[in-house]
Design an enzyme around this catalytic site. Structure first.
Site, PDB file in Angstrom:
ATOM      1  N   ASP A 104       0.873  -1.187   0.000  1.00 55.47           N
ATOM      2  CA  ASP A 104       0.000   0.000   0.000  1.00 55.47           C
ATOM      3  C   ASP A 104       0.910   1.238   0.000  1.00 55.47           C
ATOM      4  OD1 ASP A 104      -3.103   0.703   1.121  1.00 55.47           O
ATOM      5  OD2 ASP A 104      -1.543   2.249   1.415  1.00 55.47           O
ATOM      6  N   ILE A 105       0.612   2.206  -0.933  1.00 47.42           N
ATOM      7  CA  ILE A 105       1.430   3.429  -0.981  1.00 47.42           C
ATOM      8  C   ILE A 105       1.122   4.248   0.282  1.00 47.42           C
ATOM      9  CG2 ILE A 105       1.908   5.543  -2.279  1.00 47.42           C
ATOM     10  CD1 ILE A 105       0.999   3.977  -4.805  1.00 47.42           C
ATOM     11  N   GLU A 124      -4.783   2.347  -3.892  1.00 47.29           N
ATOM     12  CA  GLU A 124      -3.316   2.443  -3.940  1.00 47.29           C
ATOM     13  C   GLU A 124      -2.684   1.137  -3.471  1.00 47.29           C
ATOM     14  OE1 GLU A 124      -5.366   3.939  -1.918  1.00 47.29           O
ATOM     15  OE2 GLU A 124      -4.533   4.366   0.055  1.00 47.29           O
TER      16      GLU A 124
END
Lengths: 113, 467
Positions: free
Chosen positions: B338-339, B383
């Site tokens: 996950d960003i 994301e």
């Protein structure tokens, strides 16, 4: 007139080959056949039937030649020619000649028999 | 010989009978022509010896009547007469007598003439016998000719015979039907003038001359426009006719009408061409369809923004790999990432920059995953990304996750630093399904986020309360 044999039996004897009764029979038949024909000629001549004269003469000629009656054949031949010319006097003379020959031939036939 | 003797002079009859019997002949004598006729009517005689002049019916008349009544037999007629004129002999011969003998007859001459009669009668008998034989032969030939003629006429193949000058001699029923001409219309006509119109006679003429020159033509293909205008396709064969000296005197020409077959062939060719063009068209359509299907499949399996496989593809891949695990006992790991603080990118720089961040992260992941055989990176949603690593143990997966983390961290970011958090899980027998497997990775990711972000954690290494 040529001197011909009245009866020349040379050919008849050749055919008979020695059969004397056969020869006698033939000559008898010849005689029997000629007699009435010769007799009929005078009548025919009297009636001027030259065709009958010629026919009778022809018969006598043929029969005579066959048996060897050479004089008869020769005179019958002369009569046949005379009948063709239709000359009654000539025919009468030829008939007389033929009868004369016939008498002599008959004497020969008697001797032969 | 059996002799009928006709003589009216008794002496002559006797002498002839004797002469003939001595030579071994059977003699029946009669004295007149009429009796002779009756005898001739009752029985047959080989020879008649007849006097000419006789009463009633003479030898000449008898001969004339005998000749008129004769049919298949012949009686030798010898005329015996005292008439010795030349004209008499001619007359007898004219009336039908075979010979003449003048009286008095000579035995040797009679025998000689009868030998002539025997020779002539023997020859006549031979001629009669030959005549009967010839008649029988003629009948056989006629029958044979008729049979051959009937066979020729009834042949189911159109056949024609021609003479050496090319004229039609025979023309069978099948030829009548093919050329629409009766045999009497073509008899003795030059063949090339009757079977086709003058415009097309050249080939017909060439064929005719080839046939009569003795050529043995076998099934020559000939398109023949008939006089009626109709076109027929024929196979022409010729056979020379030879005489007893083996010379060619004519020819038989046989025509096989293959018009229907040719039409069928033509139709089949046309249909094959149509089928071929339809097949090509279908092939083209199939290619188009495949391309479209591929495109659709790609669209269905790819994420539109990043070009990475989408969630569906990930699930399919994971399910496939799980089967491999079950069957072959190979290790399998997944990574969830996950960003970090992605929402602030959208808030601070707008959605376009957010999208660009997503694309760049994806690009980093694509480059790195290319080194892992059978591994994929997919967009998990928002994301989040997920990595499937077949044949990867716990440590290999953790190591690869670290590579990914570093890849993102070390990428040049124009807006501000971008980092990513990672959760790793490795399949083991305690896991019951895909959901649980993903949940384990998610728990590890959650721990990475809670524990300060930009880090990698494997589920197995989490503290007990975090697991």
């Amino acid at each position: 007139m040529v001197n011909l044999d009245l009866l020349n039996l040379e050919r008849l004897r050749e055919i008979a080959d020695g059969d004397q009764p056969f020869i006698a029979n033939v000559l008898r038949e010849y005689r029997t056949a000629i007699t009435p024909v010769l007799a009929s000629l005078s009548g025919a001549l009297e009636g001027s039937d030259f065709q009958a004269v010629r026919h009778g003469a022809h018969n006598i000629k043929g029969s005579s030649r066959t048996v060897g009656a050479e004089a008869m054949a020769e005179r019958a031949c002369r009569l046949e020619e005379a009948a063709l010319s239709q000359d009654p006097q000539l025919c009468a003379r030829r008939v007389d000649e033929l009868r004369d020959a016939w008498e002599k031939t008959c004497s020969e036939l008697d001797s032969a028999a | 010989m059996k002799i009928l003797l006709v003589e009216d002079d008794p002496a002559s009859l006797l002498m002839l009978t004797k002469a003939l019997q001595r030579r071994g002949h059977q003699v029946i004598g009669t004295a007149n022509g009429e009796e002779a006729l009756r005898l001739l009517d009752r029985e047959s005689f080989q020879v008649v010896i007849s006097d000419w002049i006789m009463p009633k019916l003479d030898g000449l008349q008898l001969c004339r009547i005998l000749r008129a009544s004769e049919q298949n037999t012949y009686t030798y007629y010898l005329m015996l007469t005292a008439a010795d004129q030349h004209k008499d002999r001619l007359m007898a011969l004219e009336e039908g007598a075979d010979d003449m003998m003048v009286k008095p007859f000579h035995l040797s001459e009679l025998n000689a003439r009868l030998r002539v009669a025997e020779r002539i009668l023997a020859m006549n008998e031979e001629v009669q016998r030959k005549s009967v034989e010839m008649e029988q032969l003629s009948n056989v030939l006629q029958f044979s000719n008729r049979r051959i003629s009937e066979m020729f006429k009834g042949l189911p193949i159109p056949c024609v015979t021609i003479s050496q000058d090319g004229s039609v001699m025979e023309w069978n029923t099948a030829a009548e039907n093919l050329f629409h001409l009766k045999s009497y219309e073509v008899y003795m006509q030059p063949l090339w003038t009757v079977i086709t119109s003058p415009r097309y006679k050249r080939q017909a003429e060439e064929l005719t001359w080839a046939a009569v020159s003795g050529e043995d033509i076998k099934e020559e293909d000939w398109t023949c426009p008939l006089k009626s205008g109709k076109k027929v396709h024929l196979l022409v064969s010729t056979f020379p006719i030879r005489n007893h000296l083996n010379e060619v005197v004519g020819s038989v020409l046989a025509y096989v009408d293959v018009t229907k077959q040719k039409q069928l062939e033509h139709q089949i060719k046309e249909q094959l061409q149509v089928a071929r063009s339809l097949s090509n068209e279908l092939q083209e359509k199939n290619t188009d369809l495949k391309r479209l299907t591929d495109q659709l499949e790609e669209l269905a399996s790819t994420d539109g923004l990043t070009g990475l496989p989408n969630y569906r593809t990930f699930k399919e891949k994971l399910e496939f790999e799980l089967k491999e695990v079950v069957h072959h006992g190979r290790p399998l790991s997944i990574i969830l990432t996950d960003i970090d603080k992605f929402k602030t990118f959208n808030d601070d720089f707008g959605h376009l920059v957010g999208d660009e961040v997503l694309r760049k992260v994806s690009s980093v992941f694509k480059t790195l995953i290319a080194e892992v055989p059978a591994g994929i990176v997919a967009r998990y949603g928002g994301e989040e990304f997920v990595v499937v690593l077949p044949n990867s143990t716990e440590s290999q997966a953790t190591e690869f996750a670290e590579k990914l983390r570093l890849g993102v961290e070390q990428e040049k970011w124009p807006w501000r630093q971008v980092t990513s958090s990672f959760g790793v899980a490795t399949w083991d027998s305690s896991i019951v399904d895909v959901k649980q497997f993903v949940d384990l990775a998610d728990k590890a990711l959650y721990f990475s986020k809670e524990n300060g972000r930009n880090q990698v954690n494997h589920f197995k290494t989490l503290p007990a309360q975090a697991a």
